[in-house]
Design an enzyme around this catalytic site. Sequence first.
Site, PDB file in Angstrom:
ATOM      1  N   VAL A  59       0.878  -1.329   0.130  1.00  0.00           N
ATOM      2  CA  VAL A  59       0.019   0.016  -0.012  1.00  0.00           C
ATOM      3  C   VAL A  59       0.736   1.137  -0.062  1.00  0.00           C
ATOM      4  CG1 VAL A  59      -1.840   1.216   1.357  1.00  0.00           C
ATOM      5  CG2 VAL A  59      -1.821  -1.414   1.012  1.00  0.00           C
ATOM      6  N   CYS A  60       1.971   1.316   0.713  1.00  0.00           N
ATOM      7  CA  CYS A  60       2.912   2.447   0.742  1.00  0.00           C
ATOM      8  C   CYS A  60       3.578   2.632  -0.404  1.00  0.00           C
ATOM      9  CB  CYS A  60       4.003   2.165   1.730  1.00  0.00           C
ATOM     10  SG  CYS A  60       3.062   1.894   3.498  1.00  0.00           S
ATOM     11  N   THR A  61       3.690   1.668  -1.245  1.00  0.00           N
ATOM     12  CA  THR A  61       4.605   1.859  -2.628  1.00  0.00           C
ATOM     13  C   THR A  61       3.578   2.673  -3.279  1.00  0.00           C
ATOM     14  OG1 THR A  61       5.875   0.001  -2.301  1.00  0.00           O
ATOM     15  CG2 THR A  61       5.512   0.512  -4.718  1.00  0.00           C
TER      16      THR A  61
END
Length: 220
Positions: A45-47
């Site tokens: 998700v962070c990517t």
Amino acid sequence: MPGLTIGDTIPNVEADSTRGRIRLHEYVDDSWTIIFSHPGDFTPVCTTELGKMAAYQQEFDKRGVKLLGISCDDVHCHNEWIKDIEAHTPGCKVAYPIMADPNREIIKELNMIDPDERDPHGKPLPSRALHIVAPNKQVKLSLLYPATTGRNVDEVIRVLDSLLITSKHKVATPVNWKPGDKVVISPSVSSDEAKKMFPQGYESAKLPSGKDYLRYTNVP
């Protein structure tokens, strides 16, 4: 001790980043700044989020707004991760710095600790938190998401536009407001003051109470 919240002055934390050593107050300087944390490098998700923030860089630049990411891994790890971020979001360039917080000290000061998530060693992880900080170094808006839910960057832009407008004029933005929509005049502004402050005029909603408090106008 209560955590950092709206109206508080952001702590003047200092740490290494992908763009060199950063002292937070010096970085903010006299600009609006968005500070956003992530549970960890090389996570799905962070990517997607960091790539989307980079893809919107031009929108933030148009508004004179700085970006600052924070993750608990070290700078070398951040730089390796950036290669994945840019590859996953073609055409994006991560031009904003990502601070390193391997000891989890900064996320404590910025009230960005996830209450449930832990790394394999049992250490706390950052939440998916975002603070919008004004030039006076005060937090003006905070968004907090769980690790499983990615942020909506369009919503970040929307609330940023609201803050920029309402910081200059005695207005507020109503439900589902977006740029180009009418705003409402602050209740602290009397009818006589409103006529002077908003020469473009305004419309009062006709309400059963007969009170003249819901007044719509165009952005000054």
